[in-house]
Design a protein around this motif. Structure first.
Motif, mmCIF file in Angstrom:
data_model
loop_
_atom_site.group_PDB
_atom_site.id
_atom_site.type_symbol
_atom_site.label_atom_id
_atom_site.label_comp_id
_atom_site.label_asym_id
_atom_site.label_seq_id
_atom_site.Cartn_x
_atom_site.Cartn_y
_atom_site.Cartn_z
ATOM 1 N N GLY A 1 15.082 -2.990 -2.179
ATOM 2 C CA GLY A 1 15.774 -3.670 -1.102
ATOM 3 C C GLY A 1 17.010 -4.430 -1.538
ATOM 4 N N ALA A 2 17.848 -4.759 -0.554
ATOM 5 C CA ALA A 2 19.136 -5.384 -0.822
ATOM 6 C C ALA A 2 19.006 -6.769 -1.432
ATOM 7 C CB ALA A 2 19.954 -5.452 0.469
ATOM 8 N N THR A 3 17.992 -7.539 -1.034
ATOM 9 C CA THR A 3 17.841 -8.891 -1.573
ATOM 10 C C THR A 3 17.589 -8.854 -3.072
ATOM 11 O OG1 THR A 3 16.996 -9.740 0.535
ATOM 12 C CG2 THR A 3 16.531 -11.046 -1.427
ATOM 13 N N ALA A 4 16.783 -7.915 -3.524
ATOM 14 C CA ALA A 4 16.526 -7.784 -4.956
ATOM 15 C C ALA A 4 17.798 -7.384 -5.696
ATOM 16 C CB ALA A 4 15.421 -6.755 -5.197
ATOM 17 N N VAL A 5 18.592 -6.508 -5.099
ATOM 18 C CA VAL A 5 19.846 -6.074 -5.724
ATOM 19 C C VAL A 5 20.811 -7.246 -5.841
ATOM 20 C CG1 VAL A 5 21.855 -4.574 -5.498
ATOM 21 C CG2 VAL A 5 19.584 -3.695 -4.941
ATOM 22 N N ARG A 6 20.987 -7.971 -4.741
ATOM 23 C CA ARG A 6 21.913 -9.102 -4.761
ATOM 24 C C ARG A 6 21.412 -10.209 -5.682
ATOM 25 N NH1 ARG A 6 22.345 -7.960 0.901
ATOM 26 N NH2 ARG A 6 20.788 -9.549 1.351
ATOM 27 N N GLY A 7 20.100 -10.441 -5.667
ATOM 28 C CA GLY A 7 19.551 -11.529 -6.458
ATOM 29 C C GLY A 7 19.695 -11.326 -7.943
ATOM 30 N N LEU A 8 19.450 -10.089 -8.422
ATOM 31 C CA LEU A 8 19.500 -9.836 -9.856
ATOM 32 C C LEU A 8 20.877 -9.388 -10.321
ATOM 33 C CD1 LEU A 8 17.798 -9.795 -12.466
ATOM 34 C CD2 LEU A 8 17.451 -7.353 -12.070
ATOM 35 N N LEU A 9 21.465 -8.434 -9.618
ATOM 36 C CA LEU A 9 22.724 -7.847 -10.067
ATOM 37 C C LEU A 9 23.944 -8.560 -9.513
ATOM 38 C CD1 LEU A 9 21.976 -4.015 -9.742
ATOM 39 C CD2 LEU A 9 21.400 -5.576 -11.607
ATOM 40 N N GLN A 10 23.753 -9.429 -8.506
ATOM 41 C CA GLN A 10 24.885 -10.078 -7.833
ATOM 42 C C GLN A 10 25.811 -9.027 -7.221
ATOM 43 O OE1 GLN A 10 24.928 -13.678 -7.732
ATOM 44 N NE2 GLN A 10 22.904 -13.157 -8.495
ATOM 45 N N ASP A 11 25.217 -7.967 -6.714
ATOM 46 C CA ASP A 11 25.968 -6.860 -6.132
ATOM 47 C C ASP A 11 25.825 -6.934 -4.617
ATOM 48 O OD1 ASP A 11 26.904 -4.360 -5.207
ATOM 49 O OD2 ASP A 11 26.355 -3.395 -7.097
ATOM 50 N N PRO A 12 26.928 -7.148 -3.880
ATOM 51 C CA PRO A 12 26.834 -7.335 -2.432
ATOM 52 C C PRO A 12 26.775 -6.048 -1.627
ATOM 53 C CG PRO A 12 29.105 -7.560 -3.109
ATOM 54 C CD PRO A 12 28.305 -7.301 -4.368
ATOM 55 N N PRO B 1 9.756 -0.720 0.660
ATOM 56 C CA PRO B 1 8.701 -0.027 1.422
ATOM 57 C C PRO B 1 8.561 -0.519 2.860
ATOM 58 C CG PRO B 1 7.941 -0.499 -0.785
ATOM 59 C CD PRO B 1 9.266 -1.191 -0.645
ATOM 60 N N ALA B 2 8.834 -1.815 3.118
ATOM 61 C CA ALA B 2 8.752 -2.323 4.495
ATOM 62 C C ALA B 2 9.754 -1.610 5.395
ATOM 63 C CB ALA B 2 8.995 -3.829 4.503
ATOM 64 N N TYR B 3 10.920 -1.274 4.839
ATOM 65 C CA TYR B 3 11.926 -0.529 5.606
ATOM 66 C C TYR B 3 11.425 0.880 5.901
ATOM 67 C CZ TYR B 3 16.386 1.782 6.639
ATOM 68 O OH TYR B 3 17.394 2.501 7.229
ATOM 69 N N LEU B 4 10.743 1.474 4.951
ATOM 70 C CA LEU B 4 10.219 2.822 5.160
ATOM 71 C C LEU B 4 9.146 2.834 6.238
ATOM 72 C CD1 LEU B 4 9.913 4.050 1.453
ATOM 73 C CD2 LEU B 4 11.831 4.330 3.043
ATOM 74 N N LEU B 5 8.381 1.746 6.346
ATOM 75 C CA LEU B 5 7.358 1.669 7.388
ATOM 76 C C LEU B 5 7.976 1.693 8.781
ATOM 77 C CD1 LEU B 5 4.955 -1.014 5.882
ATOM 78 C CD2 LEU B 5 4.479 1.422 6.169
ATOM 79 N N ARG B 6 9.216 1.216 8.875
ATOM 80 C CA ARG B 6 9.901 1.202 10.174
ATOM 81 C C ARG B 6 10.684 2.494 10.421
ATOM 82 N NH1 ARG B 6 11.177 -3.946 8.008
ATOM 83 N NH2 ARG B 6 13.357 -3.317 7.638
ATOM 84 N N ASN B 7 10.718 3.364 9.428
ATOM 85 C CA ASN B 7 11.449 4.627 9.534
ATOM 86 C C ASN B 7 10.535 5.744 9.035
ATOM 87 O OD1 ASN B 7 14.556 3.843 10.087
ATOM 88 N ND2 ASN B 7 13.617 2.310 8.767
ATOM 89 N N GLN C 1 0.828 -1.198 0.000
ATOM 90 C CA GLN C 1 0.000 0.000 0.000
ATOM 91 C C GLN C 1 0.866 1.253 0.000
ATOM 92 O OE1 GLN C 1 -2.638 -0.512 3.380
ATOM 93 N NE2 GLN C 1 -3.222 -2.553 2.679
ATOM 94 N N LEU C 2 1.992 1.181 0.726
ATOM 95 C CA LEU C 2 2.911 2.319 0.710
ATOM 96 C C LEU C 2 3.562 2.463 -0.661
ATOM 97 C CD1 LEU C 2 4.389 4.633 2.043
ATOM 98 C CD2 LEU C 2 6.019 2.980 2.996
ATOM 99 N N LEU C 3 3.912 1.341 -1.294
ATOM 100 C CA LEU C 3 4.476 1.403 -2.643
ATOM 101 C C LEU C 3 3.497 2.084 -3.597
ATOM 102 C CD1 LEU C 3 6.610 0.665 -4.771
ATOM 103 C CD2 LEU C 3 5.451 -1.549 -5.005
ATOM 104 N N ASP C 4 2.218 1.736 -3.514
ATOM 105 C CA ASP C 4 1.208 2.368 -4.362
ATOM 106 C C ASP C 4 1.186 3.885 -4.149
ATOM 107 O OD1 ASP C 4 0.551 -0.123 -5.295
ATOM 108 O OD2 ASP C 4 -1.374 -0.259 -4.243
ATOM 109 N N LYS C 5 1.310 4.315 -2.877
ATOM 110 C CA LYS C 5 1.294 5.743 -2.571
ATOM 111 C C LYS C 5 2.542 6.436 -3.109
ATOM 112 C CE LYS C 5 -1.521 5.325 1.638
ATOM 113 N NZ LYS C 5 -1.541 5.487 3.118
ATOM 114 N N ILE C 6 3.673 5.749 -3.025
ATOM 115 C CA ILE C 6 4.921 6.322 -3.551
ATOM 116 C C ILE C 6 4.797 6.556 -5.049
ATOM 117 C CG2 ILE C 6 7.346 5.816 -4.012
ATOM 118 C CD1 ILE C 6 7.359 4.307 -1.299
ATOM 119 N N LEU C 7 4.264 5.567 -5.753
ATOM 120 C CA LEU C 7 4.081 5.716 -7.197
ATOM 121 C C LEU C 7 3.057 6.807 -7.511
ATOM 122 C CD1 LEU C 7 4.008 1.934 -8.199
ATOM 123 C CD2 LEU C 7 5.869 3.546 -8.596
#
Length: 234
Positions: A166-177, A201-207, A105-111
């Protein structure tokens, strides 16, 4: 590891041409959703419907045994913008759609803040298509088993811009640590496509702070940059 190439926002770069492999025989094709050691070459699926059919019966990793629903995608398969997250949470596992809980829902608002509609202007998916138990981070073997599906989604949707949430998406696709705080908001080139890491967005909910320099404030800068680039691309 070689650092990802970074480009000026306005410098064009050549698009990588997708190379399809010879068609798989019927027996090998049938084994794809059941065995992680069976490769999914580029060009395996004629369309997203065929890919979705395999995903619904997939047992390429242990997550298939604990899921409620497979979560493949939502949004517009012809969109110029693709958003890739980490994996389904509880709300997504129950609905079969990505980013529909509080983070979604936060992602939708950001867009929407830059006049982008999540159903019309974006194609949304995740690194893994099944919920990891307890919403833990997907394990490397789980990412490896599911990544070929994502690569086929990218080929079939053919987005101009990919947002990596998020970092998992970056590492998963780009192999960037590198940590997400070091590379968020930067344009990175991957196979002839513009990619931008952003905070999940989950990180933004905590910040919740919106003060200059806060994660939410930085995300506001990032999404404006993305909107401007989409406008430049037409």
């Amino acid at each position: 590891m070689t650092e990802p190439v970074q480009f000026s926002l306005f410098d064009p770069f050549p698009r990588a041409e997708a190379v399809s492999s010879p068609p798989l025989d019927a027996d090998t094709y049938a084994q794809i959703p059941q065995r992680a050691d069976v490769a999914i070459p580029a060009g395996t699926y004629a369309d997203l419907a065929a890919l979705n059919s395999h995903c619904q019966t997939c047992r390429r990793c242990a997550l298939g045994a604990t899921r409620t629903h497979v979560v493949v995608s939502r949004g517009n398969p012809k969109a110029k913008l693709m958003i890739i997250g980490e994996g389904p949470g509880q709300a997504e596992d129950e609905s079969g759609r990505p980013f529909v809980g509080k983070a979604g829902q936060l992602l939708d608002k950001i867009l929407a803040s830059v006049n982008l509609d999540s159903e019309e202007d974006a194609y949304i998916c995740n690194i893994v298509k099944c919920r990891p138990p307890g919403n833990r981070v997907p394990e490397p073997a789980e990412i490896a088993a599911c990544l070929p599906y994502l690569l086929e989604q990218i080929r079939l949707v053919d987005p101009k811009i990919i947002l990596l949430a998020g970092a998992t998406a970056v590492r998963g696709l780009l192999q960037d640590p590198r940590g997400i705080t070091k590379i968020r908001g930067q344009w990175l080139e991957w196979q002839g496509r513009w990619c931008m890491p952003i905070f999940h967005p989950a990180y933004l909910l905590r910040n919740n702070s919106r003060e200059p320099g806060s994660p939410k404030w930085l995300t506001w800068q990032d999404i404006q940059t993305v909107r401007d680039r989409l406008c430049q691309l037409g």
